[in-house]
Scaffold this active site. Structure first.
Site, PDB file in Angstrom:
ATOM      1  N   GLY A 349     -10.759  -8.758   1.340  1.00 29.50           N
ATOM      2  CA  GLY A 349      -9.353  -8.463   1.602  1.00 29.50           C
ATOM      3  C   GLY A 349      -8.441  -9.301   0.726  1.00 29.50           C
ATOM      4  N   PRO A 351      -5.550 -12.045  -0.532  1.00 36.12           N
ATOM      5  CA  PRO A 351      -5.387 -13.463  -0.169  1.00 36.12           C
ATOM      6  C   PRO A 351      -4.452 -13.623   1.019  1.00 36.12           C
ATOM      7  CG  PRO A 351      -5.092 -13.126  -2.540  1.00 36.12           C
ATOM      8  CD  PRO A 351      -5.127 -11.769  -1.914  1.00 36.12           C
ATOM      9  N   GLY A 352      -4.777 -14.595   1.850  1.00 32.56           N
ATOM     10  CA  GLY A 352      -3.884 -14.965   2.936  1.00 32.56           C
ATOM     11  C   GLY A 352      -3.965 -14.111   4.179  1.00 32.56           C
ATOM     12  N   SER A 672      -6.772   7.175  -8.209  1.00 34.91           N
ATOM     13  CA  SER A 672      -5.870   7.539  -7.124  1.00 34.91           C
ATOM     14  C   SER A 672      -4.446   7.835  -7.587  1.00 34.91           C
ATOM     15  CB  SER A 672      -5.848   6.422  -6.067  1.00 34.91           C
ATOM     16  OG  SER A 672      -5.372   5.222  -6.628  1.00 34.91           O
ATOM     17  N   LYS A 715      -1.989   1.089   1.310  1.00 41.14           N
ATOM     18  CA  LYS A 715      -0.971   1.818   0.563  1.00 41.14           C
ATOM     19  C   LYS A 715       0.153   2.278   1.495  1.00 41.14           C
ATOM     20  CE  LYS A 715      -4.281   3.464  -2.908  1.00 41.14           C
ATOM     21  NZ  LYS A 715      -4.991   4.637  -3.465  1.00 41.14           N
TER      22      LYS A 715
END
Length: 783
Positions: A349, A351-352, A672, A715
């Site tokens: 995933g 960062p953070g 995409s 998204k």
């Protein structure tokens, strides 16, 4: 006798000055400094006289001897500490008749003593006897400057020679004063000869004693050194035995089995045969220390209880519901099967978003020890599997080092930033992890330094990465991947209220009354001052606010208290402008949706059509795009050319095409963006702006189908964060909508499509009353 005269008095503690001698003394007492400063301008001699009691700081009239020496002041040198260094030359003896105190200094009425001439005793016998006695005492070791001996050897006046020797002989103050007060030269000569003879005897006795002592010391030292060498040899023999016993006890306490103990015993036997101070002995000791410190058999009892595990995850992490459900499923396997055989979790995933902290919560839920190993920047295979002991400074790899630190063989071991590993001529660190993580090999993991298999089967490995693309395929195949999505705005607010604000407040040493924020202010910070998938930027903003609040308290000003949105511009500066602003609108512009290691984002796709320079139209694509995205662009151009004849009022598609994606410093790739490319091309060709506040994502086919893509949830969150109201996604990605939080779904209209035509009818509806055309410059005209 000479006439009486006045002279300033300079008392001395332990100095007696003789006529004809030159001596330097330090003058620091206030009265002495005043006397010196008063006498120096007059150019008159000063009376140098010793005081009876050396301990007195301010001697009075009755504390001085009755006879002193009149002396010329040759030189005065002031020193930084306020004292004076004074060079004096003795002139003649003088009797003190009366002493007065004037302006803090002593002023004496003195009568100089004119001594008898040395002619009466200046015969060759007396002078020779004095010279021989002085030479003998200096030969035996009396400390006298060499130039004094030369002066005595060349003098013809015995009286002058007596005073010179008396000045430099190491006599007491009382003895010197006696010599000074003895006015008869014959008596002075006898006193000096007696002193020199006594000193000669003392020096001879000292020399004899010194010689005897040196002989005894030399013999004693020899015996002492021999005894010490014998003790050292015996101690070395005893220490070897003690050291081996200690190592044997430590290895047995570590729980080595018979096979591994046999390897350790061979190393201990080698240590006995190796000189204690040699480098090889140090290497062997270091190896035995590592064997003794590793947790070969020590484990931590697991205390997994599912309700408690869920409570720990909920307490430490807001949101991430799907992630927590998946983790609880994995923990349930440990609860039911008693182990987690062959499974290595991989948290992927932006960062953070809490990957490392979730791993820490898993360790807490299991009751196991926790250790983190950073893999960022690791390029050498030896960083994972260790260096062989043949190398200088060899060390085990990071896995073995972590197990030594954690102290148990069943910890939760987090291999952080697995996608940041590299490769070079020393090997591929990612491939070296295969032996660590492969369930068929980890029970016999062999570190190059330890060279004894270590069982890693009870270690719960958790990898973290921002993206799986950089993780080697062979390693990726062994991982149970759990994707960490971006946080929604509501989740960020909850995290800030529960964790970030209290942490910033505690770090700054503030109370809730001095520093706090409401949810509305937090939302404004999230929207206007951060742009991220996680909460690290939000945490930095809150820490900045806490520092400013702490400064106000430290300076004694009114505390900030509860911060409102109107104060943010003054405290944090101007809010960030929209990342794309007006670039999301216009002819030939289509807002696309992308996802990267930092989470989802909105990326405008810009297209300009120009008249071809040659017979064949060209396609140019800029913005640091990859091969897959270029292929999507070719597919989009081919589809628009094929379909443009079916669009009313659309010109024939025979143009050069320039496609640009902003933020050229960031690499972009993937299929995409195909739907956004088609929409931008159609907008440029038809001279019509795309419906405002609409974004889209989806792969396209030449047959006009919209195919599913990945990262749809991130998204959609990015579109909602940028203020867009409608998002078009592939029909096959419709399940992603159900995973969105209710608050996001209420603010976002998601349209699913199967074909490109369905999407174009939404973003480029046919005009009913007006027709918009485009010239080559991109300007629009209406008719």
């Amino acid at each position: 006798m000479a006439a009486r005269e006045l002279a300033y008095v300079l008392p001395t503690r332990n100095h007696v000055l003789f006529p004809g001698a030159v001596q330097t003394i330090l003058v620091g007492r206030r009265g002495s400094v005043i006397a010196l400063e008063a006498a120096e301008p007059l150019g008159r001699p000063m009376l140098i006289v010793a005081q009876r009691d050396e301990s007195l700081d301010e001697p009075g009239i009755g504390d001085l001897f009755a006879v002193g020496t009149l002396a010329d002041v040759l030189h005065v040198l002031p020193l930084p500490d306020g004292t004076r260094r004074v060079a004096l030359r003795g002139l003649t003896r003088a009797h003190i008749r009366k002493v007065l105190e004037q302006d803090g200094a002593l002023l004496a009425e003195v009568q100089p003593i004119i001594g008898e001439s040395g002619s009466a005793i200046e015969d060759e016998a007396s002078l020779r006897e004095l010279r021989e006695a002085f030479e003998e005492v200096t030969t035996l070791g009396l400390a006298v400057p060499p130039e004094v001996g030369e002066q005595v050897a060349s003098m013809e006046d015995v009286v002058v020679a007596i005073d010179l020797i008396s000045q430099h002989a190491p006599m007491s103050v009382d003895a010197r004063q006696t010599m000074l007060e003895t006015l008869d030269p014959h008596e002075r000569l006898q006193l000096l000869l007696i002193y020199l003879r006594k000193e000669t005897e003392v020096l001879r006795l000292q020399a004899s004693l010194r010689e005897k002592v040196e002989q005894e010391v030399n013999q004693s030292q020899r015996e002492y050194f021999l005894r010490e060498q014998l003790r050292a040899i015996q101690r070395e023999l005893d220490d070897d035995g003690d050291e081996l016993d200690i190592y044997r006890q430590r290895l047995q306490a570590a729980g080595l089995d018979a096979e591994r103990m046999d390897v350790a015993s061979r190393e201990m036997a080698k240590l006995v045969r190796t000189p204690s101070g040699s480098p090889e002995a140090a290497v062997i000791r270091g190896y035995l220390d590592w064997l003794a410190d590793l947790p070969w058999s020590k484990t931590t009892p697991s205390s997994l209880e599912m309700r408690r595990a869920k409570a720990i995850l909920d307490r430490h992490h807001a949101g991430l519901e799907e992630v927590k459900e998946r983790i609880l499923d994995e923990l349930a396997l440990i609860r039911t099967a008693g182990a987690l055989p062959g499974r290595v979790l991989c948290f992927v995933g932006p960062p953070g978003v809490g990957k490392t902290s979730v791993a820490s919560s898993i360790a807490e839920a299991l009751g196991r020890n926790y250790e983190r190993v950073s893999l960022a920047g690791v390029r050498d295979e030896a960083e994972i599997r260790g260096h062989r002991r043949t190398y200088v400074g060899a060390m085990p790899g990071r896995i073995i080092q972590a197990l030594r630190r954690v102290g148990t063989r069943n910890p939760v071991l987090v291999l952080d930033e697995a996608d940041k590993m590299g490769r070079d001529v020393r090997g591929d660190a990612g491939h070296a992890l295969l032996e660590v993580l492969d369930p068929e090999q980890r029970s016999e993991f062999s570190d190059h330094y330890i060279e004894i298999p270590f069982d890693l089967s009870e270690v719960l490995f958790i990898l973290t990465a921002n993206a799986l693309d950089e993780v080697p395929v062979a390693l990726r195949d062994r991982l149970e991947v759990i994707h960490f999505p971006s946080y929604t705005e509501d989740e960020k607010v909850a995290i800030a209220q529960k964790h970030l604000v209290p942490r910033a407040r505690a770090t700054a040493g503030l109370s809730a009354a001095q520093f706090s924020l409401g949810s509305a202010t937090l939302r404004r910070i999230i929207r206007m001052y951060t742009h991220e998938a996680g909460v690290r930027g939000l945490a930095r903003s809150l820490e900045s606010l806490a520092r400013k609040a702490a400064r106000r308290v430290a300076e004694g000003d009114e505390p900030l208290g509860r911060i409102t949105g109107s104060q943010l511009s003054a405290l944090l500066g101007s809010a960030r402008p929209g990342r794309h602003g007006d670039t999301l609108t216009g002819i030939g512009v289509a807002p696309g949706l992308v996802v990267s290691s930092a989470g989802g984002d909105v990326l405008p796709v810009e297209v300009r059509l120009t008249q071809p320079w040659g017979e064949t139209p060209e396609i140019r694509m800029t913005g640091n795009v990859g091969d897959i995205m270029q292929e999507s662009a070719w597919a989009a151009v081919t589809y628009v050319r094929a379909q443009s004849g079916n669009w009313p009022d659309a010109p024939e598609f025979r143009h050069d095409v320039h496609i640009h994606l902003s933020e050229g410093a960031i690499r972009k790739d993937g299929p995409s963006a195909g739907l956004a490319l088609v929409a931008a091309l159609a907008s440029a060709l038809r001279g019509q702006c795309i419906t405002p506040e609409v974004a889209m994502t989806g792969e396209i086919s030449l047959g006009g189908h919209v195919l599913p893509v990945g990262g749809v949830r991130d998204k959609l969150l990015a579109a909602e964060r940028e203020g867009l109201r409608t998002v078009i996604i592939p029909k096959d990605n419709a399940d992603a909508v159900e995973k969105l939080p209710k608050q996001v779904r209420s603010r976002l209209r998601v349209v699913t499509v199967r074909t490109i035509d369905e999407a174009l009818r939404i973003v480029l509806p046919l005009p009913s009353k007006r027709r918009v055309s485009s010239n080559n410059s991109g300007r629009t005209s209406t008719s």
